[in-house]
Write a protein that holds these residues in place. Structure first.
Motif, mmCIF file in Angstrom:
data_model
loop_
_atom_site.group_PDB
_atom_site.id
_atom_site.type_symbol
_atom_site.label_atom_id
_atom_site.label_comp_id
_atom_site.label_asym_id
_atom_site.label_seq_id
_atom_site.Cartn_x
_atom_site.Cartn_y
_atom_site.Cartn_z
ATOM 1 N N MET A 1 0.843 -1.194 0.000
ATOM 2 C CA MET A 1 0.000 0.000 0.000
ATOM 3 C C MET A 1 0.880 1.246 0.000
ATOM 4 O O MET A 1 1.808 1.363 0.788
ATOM 5 C CB MET A 1 -0.893 -0.021 1.256
ATOM 6 C CG MET A 1 -2.014 0.983 1.227
ATOM 7 S SD MET A 1 -3.048 0.789 2.689
ATOM 8 C CE MET A 1 -4.136 -0.483 2.121
ATOM 9 N N ALA A 2 0.646 2.141 -0.915
ATOM 10 C CA ALA A 2 1.489 3.332 -1.013
ATOM 11 C C ALA A 2 1.356 4.202 0.225
ATOM 12 O O ALA A 2 0.307 4.274 0.854
ATOM 13 C CB ALA A 2 1.115 4.122 -2.256
ATOM 14 N N ASP A 3 2.465 4.867 0.575
ATOM 15 C CA ASP A 3 2.473 5.687 1.776
ATOM 16 C C ASP A 3 2.174 7.158 1.480
ATOM 17 O O ASP A 3 1.958 7.934 2.392
ATOM 18 C CB ASP A 3 3.835 5.573 2.476
ATOM 19 C CG ASP A 3 4.071 4.180 3.042
ATOM 20 O OD1 ASP A 3 3.082 3.555 3.424
ATOM 21 O OD2 ASP A 3 5.234 3.730 3.094
ATOM 22 N N SER B 1 -1.498 5.038 6.355
ATOM 23 C CA SER B 1 -1.693 5.001 4.903
ATOM 24 C C SER B 1 -3.153 4.850 4.520
ATOM 25 O O SER B 1 -3.482 4.803 3.337
ATOM 26 C CB SER B 1 -0.879 3.853 4.288
ATOM 27 O OG SER B 1 -1.277 2.611 4.830
ATOM 28 N N LEU B 2 -4.023 4.772 5.503
ATOM 29 C CA LEU B 2 -5.448 4.576 5.256
ATOM 30 C C LEU B 2 -6.228 5.028 6.476
ATOM 31 O O LEU B 2 -5.878 4.658 7.606
ATOM 32 C CB LEU B 2 -5.714 3.087 4.986
ATOM 33 C CG LEU B 2 -7.162 2.621 4.890
ATOM 34 C CD1 LEU B 2 -7.823 3.214 3.648
ATOM 35 C CD2 LEU B 2 -7.228 1.099 4.844
ATOM 36 N N VAL B 3 -7.277 5.804 6.262
ATOM 37 C CA VAL B 3 -8.170 6.192 7.359
ATOM 38 C C VAL B 3 -9.331 5.205 7.361
ATOM 39 O O VAL B 3 -10.077 5.119 6.377
ATOM 40 C CB VAL B 3 -8.675 7.637 7.192
ATOM 41 C CG1 VAL B 3 -9.625 8.010 8.321
ATOM 42 C CG2 VAL B 3 -7.491 8.608 7.151
ATOM 43 N N TRP C 1 -2.611 -5.822 3.149
ATOM 44 C CA TRP C 1 -3.784 -5.078 2.700
ATOM 45 C C TRP C 1 -4.538 -4.482 3.885
ATOM 46 O O TRP C 1 -4.906 -5.197 4.816
ATOM 47 C CB TRP C 1 -4.706 -6.009 1.902
ATOM 48 C CG TRP C 1 -5.956 -5.342 1.436
ATOM 49 C CD1 TRP C 1 -6.116 -4.538 0.350
ATOM 50 C CD2 TRP C 1 -7.244 -5.423 2.056
ATOM 51 N NE1 TRP C 1 -7.420 -4.111 0.256
ATOM 52 C CE2 TRP C 1 -8.132 -4.636 1.294
ATOM 53 C CE3 TRP C 1 -7.731 -6.078 3.192
ATOM 54 C CZ2 TRP C 1 -9.471 -4.489 1.610
ATOM 55 C CZ3 TRP C 1 -9.067 -5.935 3.525
ATOM 56 C CH2 TRP C 1 -9.926 -5.149 2.729
ATOM 57 N N SER C 2 -4.760 -3.191 3.854
ATOM 58 C CA SER C 2 -5.552 -2.389 4.803
ATOM 59 C C SER C 2 -4.944 -2.305 6.200
ATOM 60 O O SER C 2 -5.482 -1.621 7.058
ATOM 61 C CB SER C 2 -6.996 -2.904 4.908
ATOM 62 O OG SER C 2 -7.115 -3.961 5.855
ATOM 63 N N GLU D 1 -5.321 -13.112 -0.833
ATOM 64 C CA GLU D 1 -4.444 -12.478 -1.821
ATOM 65 C C GLU D 1 -3.182 -11.892 -1.191
ATOM 66 O O GLU D 1 -2.528 -11.035 -1.780
ATOM 67 C CB GLU D 1 -5.209 -11.378 -2.560
ATOM 68 C CG GLU D 1 -6.424 -11.874 -3.320
ATOM 69 C CD GLU D 1 -7.186 -10.734 -3.971
ATOM 70 O OE1 GLU D 1 -6.548 -9.884 -4.616
ATOM 71 O OE2 GLU D 1 -8.414 -10.685 -3.808
ATOM 72 N N ASN D 2 -2.828 -12.372 -0.002
ATOM 73 C CA ASN D 2 -1.651 -11.861 0.700
ATOM 74 C C ASN D 2 -0.424 -11.902 -0.218
ATOM 75 O O ASN D 2 -0.058 -12.974 -0.711
ATOM 76 C CB ASN D 2 -1.408 -12.717 1.952
ATOM 77 C CG ASN D 2 -0.261 -12.208 2.794
ATOM 78 O OD1 ASN D 2 0.837 -12.011 2.306
ATOM 79 N ND2 ASN D 2 -0.513 -12.020 4.077
ATOM 80 N N PRO D 3 0.234 -10.757 -0.443
ATOM 81 C CA PRO D 3 1.339 -10.727 -1.405
ATOM 82 C C PRO D 3 2.593 -11.448 -0.931
ATOM 83 O O PRO D 3 3.479 -11.740 -1.735
ATOM 84 C CB PRO D 3 1.606 -9.227 -1.578
ATOM 85 C CG PRO D 3 1.148 -8.609 -0.295
ATOM 86 C CD PRO D 3 -0.035 -9.426 0.139
ATOM 87 N N SER D 4 2.696 -11.744 0.361
ATOM 88 C CA SER D 4 3.900 -12.413 0.861
ATOM 89 C C SER D 4 3.832 -13.924 0.694
ATOM 90 O O SER D 4 4.734 -14.638 1.115
ATOM 91 C CB SER D 4 4.109 -12.072 2.342
ATOM 92 O OG SER D 4 3.074 -12.639 3.139
#
Length: 343
Positions: A1-3, A103-105, A220-221, A316-319
């Motif tokens: 997730m972009a910062d 990075s997310l509200v 994610w999130s 869908e965990n990218p790790s």
């Protein structure tokens, strides 16, 4: 997730705070905020919902008390209870906006309607109140970040998913519930040279939080856990005796933290532990740390005579977490939907 989200307007310029929703329903004699005196009633109502929606795990009283005690939950504004004409609690709504949103509200919606009164429109009123309160919280944020209202629903609770979908939520992710039979052989995995697997130690609690927040930052999130949230998690059904850490020198670089609620054993049909958190800090990945930790945890549970371990993983965990678990003998049982309304 972009910062960085400099191209976004602040959340409070994208979300207008609505007026509070005043719910009405012919089957509800009283709507009011929760108080500390309602913990037992809320626990009972939540467990009645759990028994239908996900019978293998039920909320504990301590979890409800923990939610009510958080400094970021104002019971008078962030909770709503609905009582039937017989005085029974039949609807529960809680909105939470945890701190440390980097990075997310996010605002989370929790609660639901007692199974005996579902399908009568009470959930629509509860959701209308919850979303209005969540939007008020979002509208108070000045951060230039994505803003979401989030909720979760078991895939077996189809009515809940439909309710959220009608209200503009989308199924953004699936979290698979997995279980592992401890009667099957447990693979012995050794981490890379220089990494030691040790039992969880209380004096490493703070260092483990640092490792947790680093390892989950790209999930994610996920947002960092505050010390308050961490203390509550460690103080709940956490079992240090079956939890393990990976150390590189004195640094915590990985962890497997497990929970046990013996009250769930009867409804889930077996004895065992829930693998609550598994993580490896980003700079230490690729060193066989997670499978080594999992193996130690499963051996510890097996030594206690338990039958299975369970966990939940982002499909869908990218790790590559799902592949890690299935490779170690875990099989899917159910799934939970992560529902998101984006602003």
């Amino acid at each position: 997730m972009a910062d960085h989200h400099d191209d976004l307007l602040p959340v409070n310029e994208r979300v207008t705070a609505p007026q509070p929703h005043t719910p009405t329903h012919p089957l509800i004699a009283e709507w009011r905020p929760a108080t500390q005196a309602d913990v037992d009633a809320v626990t009972d109502a939540q467990r009645a919902m759990d028994a239908v929606d996900h019978p293998e795990w039920l909320h504990t009283r301590d979890e409800v008390q923990e939610l009510f005690d958080y400094s970021f939950v104002e019971l008078a504004e962030d909770t709503l209870l609905g009582f039937g004409k017989d005085g029974a609690l039949v609807a529960v709504g809680v909105t939470t906006m945890p701190p440390l949103q980097e990075s997310l509200v996010r605002v989370f919606l929790e609660g639901g309607v007692h199974p005996e009164l579902r399908g009568r429109g009470i959930g629509r009123e509860l959701l209308a109140w919850s979303r209005a309160r969540a939007e008020q919280k979002l509208a108070a944020s000045e951060k230039k970040l994505p803003a979401w209202i989030m909720a979760y629903a078991d895939e077996r609770a189809e009515d809940a998913a439909r309710l959220f979908h009608r209200d503009g939520f989308e199924t953004a992710r699936y979290f698979f519930e997995l279980e592992r039979d401890l009667a099957d052989a447990i693979p012995e995995v050794e981490p890379a040279d220089g990494i030691r697997i040790v039992p969880f130690r209380e004096e490493l609690t703070a260092a483990t939080l640092v490792a947790h927040n680093d390892s989950f930052r790209d999930h994610w999130s996920s947002q960092p856990m505050s010390e308050e949230q961490w203390t509550a998690w460690i103080g709940g059904t956490f079992r240090p005796d079956i939890s393990f850490l990976a150390l590189d020198g004195d640094e915590v670089v990985g962890f497997v933290l497990n929970q046990v609620n013996e009250g769930d054993w009867e409804t889930q049909g077996f004895t065992g532990a829930y693998i609550g958190m598994v993580g490896t800090i980003r700079s230490a990945r690729g060193k066989r740390i997670a499978p080594a930790l999992l193996g130690r945890a499963m051996e510890a549970c097996k030594a206690l005579g338990w039958e299975k371990v369970t966990l939940s993983v982002d499909a869908e965990n990218p790790s590559g977490a799902l592949g890690l678990y299935t490779g170690m003998g875990f099989v899917r049982t159910n799934a939970e939907l992560s529902l998101v309304r984006v602003y």
